[in-house]
Write an enzyme that holds these catalytic residues in place. Structure first.
Site, PDB file in Angstrom:
ATOM      1  N   GLY A  35       0.788  -1.221   0.000  1.00  0.00           N
ATOM      2  CA  GLY A  35       0.000   0.000   0.000  1.00  0.00           C
ATOM      3  C   GLY A  35       0.819   1.269   0.000  1.00  0.00           C
ATOM      4  O   GLY A  35       1.897   1.344  -0.585  1.00  0.00           O
ATOM      5  N   SER A  36       0.291   2.270   0.707  1.00  0.00           N
ATOM      6  CA  SER A  36       0.805   3.637   0.585  1.00  0.00           C
ATOM      7  C   SER A  36       2.276   3.803   0.944  1.00  0.00           C
ATOM      8  O   SER A  36       2.865   4.822   0.589  1.00  0.00           O
ATOM      9  CB  SER A  36      -0.013   4.564   1.466  1.00  0.00           C
ATOM     10  N   THR A  37       2.844   2.831   1.673  1.00  0.00           N
ATOM     11  CA  THR A  37       4.273   2.971   1.981  1.00  0.00           C
ATOM     12  C   THR A  37       5.079   3.105   0.688  1.00  0.00           C
ATOM     13  O   THR A  37       6.142   3.705   0.672  1.00  0.00           O
ATOM     14  CB  THR A  37       4.792   1.754   2.760  1.00  0.00           C
ATOM     15  N   PHE A  38       4.527   2.563  -0.401  1.00  0.00           N
ATOM     16  CA  PHE A  38       5.210   2.640  -1.700  1.00  0.00           C
ATOM     17  C   PHE A  38       5.283   4.059  -2.245  1.00  0.00           C
ATOM     18  O   PHE A  38       6.079   4.339  -3.137  1.00  0.00           O
ATOM     19  CB  PHE A  38       4.513   1.729  -2.719  1.00  0.00           C
ATOM     20  N   LYS A  39       4.404   4.936  -1.711  1.00  0.00           N
ATOM     21  CA  LYS A  39       4.443   6.318  -2.205  1.00  0.00           C
ATOM     22  C   LYS A  39       5.794   6.962  -1.936  1.00  0.00           C
ATOM     23  O   LYS A  39       6.217   7.878  -2.653  1.00  0.00           O
ATOM     24  CB  LYS A  39       3.325   7.143  -1.556  1.00  0.00           C
TER      25      LYS A  39
END
Lengths: 117, 587
Positions: B294-298
């Site tokens: 999820g958003s950790t990839f941002k």
């Protein structure tokens, strides 16, 4: 008739035989002793090895923390309770030390001395 | 006649003189001298040879008496002190605390040909070893094999009792058993060995060669820290209980050396107990499990766009409208419904902004970037359980993939990949292979530069911004300048994404002005509770967990607290490019 030279030789041989006999026995007994010591050392090493495992088992952090919780009235250190040694002056400790607690003075000297080479 | 006779007598006397007697008869002197000389020489030679032989014999006698005896004595005692004849080296943590060791045990075997009455023997043994039924024991005892195991690793008490039974045909053999004093705490990292002391999983398998090598005196020192491991495991298991999760994973990683300081996968198992190969608890969520995080990839999306120079901090994207592409709609979970600057996209975790940003970078470059920082290949680790990341092939990597991968859907990696990737973002831009072996202090770890130093510097500020003003506020650990990123992903299944099954992750680093450690916490399927107002998202579940882990471990890791509000620190962490009028504290 036996000549003195032969006598000397026979004497030497007998003496050597006796010496050898005793040396052999001495060596045997020393060897036995070495073997016994070796065995004992091995037994001790194994015991130490087992005890190390047990020590490690008894020092599991999980067990220590539950023991500490049960027997000590201590809490985890909060970030605000930690201070760099060179900032010690900002604490009331030096004042207390100045008031005459010698042990505190010693401690302070040591801490500050270690950080200021 | 008499003269002659006298002469003869004298002569004969001269020819054979007694040994050592000198003749001073002048008459026969010249005649007798030569043979005497020859005889003497011969005698001397023979005497010398005999003397030498006796000398050799004498030396040999002394030698036998003194030396050979010693060798016999030594060979009967087996081995010398100082050489613990263990089949496998110990494993210790980075401070020398014992994590795995071999302990001597005895095993019971039977020579079936020597057993007189198998049924009677089985009866007696059954009393001592009640875990074996009488029938099983009879089956093992009756027959004509010379060597059949009855039970491996007896307790000393059992050994004593069986000895007391005095059964003929039964004997003990000294063996060794692998013991893990720390129990389940290191179960996944260490793995375990089989009965024959060969490694079957974890480090025991990965380092099997050096652990079983002939030079077994020196223990294998891992990079792990027992204390940090314990704290991480304790906090993680508490969070799993609190949020009724099905599992969790945690990592603490040294960003400068790549050393794994702690690595926890829950639920765990007891490596000292009976082990089933198909036990689901043995699954290592940190290294083997691959998840869409999820958003950790941002964080990677931003670093990528900044590093390629596609965006600057004062650029931004319109995040007021959802993106509709093909049959998908990309929404924001924390909608601001307005134009967002680049830092705001990160701090509010805007899917729309990240997707648009990634689209500007392009699919090819995105794939190349993720490959470059090691997120598309499996990690080489000192254990066999490493997961292969799942990602679209270059052909499948379409615009829609680019957009979803930008916010962490479409690429599945292990939590260790994520921790390692974040370490690269904050350590100045160096990719370092994570390792479980302790590295020598003071020697710089090998690494390859994959990011510009400036990009890493900006990422530090942005990650800090998420904790001060964004979705990760609860990760703040006052004094330790935590920065990081939340990520809440829906678990994918055969039928698509399941709304209620979440993977909540927080990955952070501290202290952000000069990052030393990455801390990752992942909770598998957390459920919200009263304290979190029903939220199960990472900001409510994983972030506070990281905060507690940092507060408790930083002093152990040698990171001193600093004043987060001090002007120089604030200046270092400053991000100016926020929309004027936008409320900073908006969640």
């Amino acid at each position: 008739m036996i000549r003195p030279g032969v006598l000397v030789w026979i004497g030497a041989i007998v003496l050597m035989a006796i010496t050898l006999f005793f040396i052999t026995y001495e060596v045997q007994s020393v060897e036995k002793e070495v073997a016994a010591l070796n065995r004992e050392a091995i037994a001790q090493e194994e015991a130490i090895h087992v005890l190390r495992a047990e020590w490690s088992y008894l020092n599991r952090p999980e067990r220590l923390s539950s023991l500490a919780e049960r027997h000590l009235a201590l809490q985890s250190v909060a970030p605000g309770q930690l201070i760099a040694a060179q900032h010690l002056d900002s604490l009331p400790v030096p004042k207390l030390a100045a008031q005459g607690d010698e042990r505190l003075q010693d401690l302070l000297k040591r801490v500050v001395g270690e950080t200021e080479p | 006649m008499t003269d002659l006779a006298t002469e003869n007598w004298k002569d004969s006397l001269m020819v054979e003189p007694p040994l050592g007697v000198e003749s001073n008869q002048p008459l026969s002197e010249s005649r007798a001298k030569r043979p005497i000389e020859i005889a003497r020489t011969r005698l001397l030679v023979a005497g010398t040879i005999f003397a030498l032989c006796f000398a050799v014999l004498g030396v040999r006698i002394v030698d036998l008496a003194v030396n050979d005896e010693a060798e016999i004595a030594r060979s009967t005692t087996g081995r010398e002190a100082g050489t613990l004849g263990l089949a496998r080296a110990d494993v210790v943590d980075r401070n020398g605390m014992l994590l795995a060791t071999n302990l001597p045990t005895v095993s019971l075997y039977v020579d079936q040909t020597k057993v007189i009455d198998p049924e009677d023997a089985a009866d007696k043994l059954h009393a001592v070893l009640p875990e074996y039924s009488r029938d099983t024991l009879i089956k093992r005892i009756a027959g004509d094999a010379r060597y059949v195991w009855i039970k491996r690793s007896l307790t000393p008490e059992q050994e004593y009792q069986i000895n007391r039974l005095g059964l003929p045909g039964f004997s003990f053999e000294r063996e060794e058993r692998r013991v893990y004093p720390q129990g389940p705490l290191f179960a996944h990292v260490l793995g375990y060995t089989g009965i024959d002391n060969r490694g079957l999983s974890g480090v025991e398998r990965g380092l099997d060669r050096s652990l079983a090598a002939s030079d077994r005196k020196t223990p294998v020192m891992l990079s792990l820290d027992l204390r940090v491991q314990h704290i991480l495991a304790e906090e993680l298991s508490r969070a799993i209980v609190d949020f009724k999760g099905v599992g969790g994973a945690g990592v603490v990683l040294d960003v400068d050396s790549g050393e794994i300081i702690a690595m926890v996968s829950l639920p765990s198992f007891d490596p000292n107990g009976k082990k089933q190969q198909d036990d689901p608890n043995q699954f290592n969520r940190v290294t083997k499990g691959v998840y869409e995080l999820g958003s950790t990839f941002k964080a990677f999306t931003l670093a990528m766009a900044l590093d390629y120079g596609v965006v600057d901090l004062d650029d931004g994207y319109d995040a007021s409208m959802p993106i509709r592409i093909a049959r998908f709609t990309i929404n924001d979970d924390h909608p601001e419904n307005r134009w967002l600057s680049v830092p705001e996209i990160f701090m509010h975790s805007s899917n729309i902004g990240a997707a648009k940003m990634a689209l500007d970078v392009g699919a090819t470059r995105q794939r190349a970037f993720l490959k470059k920082i090691g997120l598309l290949d499996s990690i080489k680790l000192e254990m066999p359980e490493v997961g292969q990341p799942q990602s679209p092939t270059a052909k499948e990597w379409r615009d829609i993939s680019t957009m979803t991968i930008a916010f962490g859907h479409g690429v599945a990696v292990t939590p260790l990949h994520l921790a390692s990737g974040i370490a690269t973002l904050v350590n100045g831009g160096f990719l370092r292979e994570p390792t479980l072996l302790k590295r020598p202090a003071g020697v710089p770890a090998p690494g390859t530069r994959v990011l510009k130093a400036e990009t890493s510097e900006i990422m530090r500020r942005l990650l800090r911004l998420v904790v001060t003003d964004g979705t990760g506020k609860k990760a703040s650990a006052p004094g330790y300048l935590v920065g990081g990123k939340t990520g809440t992903a829906e678990k994918s299944s055969a039928t698509g994404y399941r709304k209620k099954s979440l993977i909540s992750t927080f990955v952070g680093a501290f202290p952000m002005n000069r990052p030393r450690y990455v801390v990752l916490a992942m909770i598998d399927e957390p459920k919200g509770n009263e304290a979190t107002h029903g939220f199960a998202t990472a900001g409510w579940t994983a972030a506070p967990l990281v905060s507690r882990v940092v507060t408790r471990t930083a002093p152990l890791l040698g990171v001193g607290p600093l004043d987060e509000d001090a002007a120089p620190v604030r200046h270092e962490m400053m991000v100016n490019e926020l929309s004027s009028g936008a409320k900073l504290a908006s969640f």
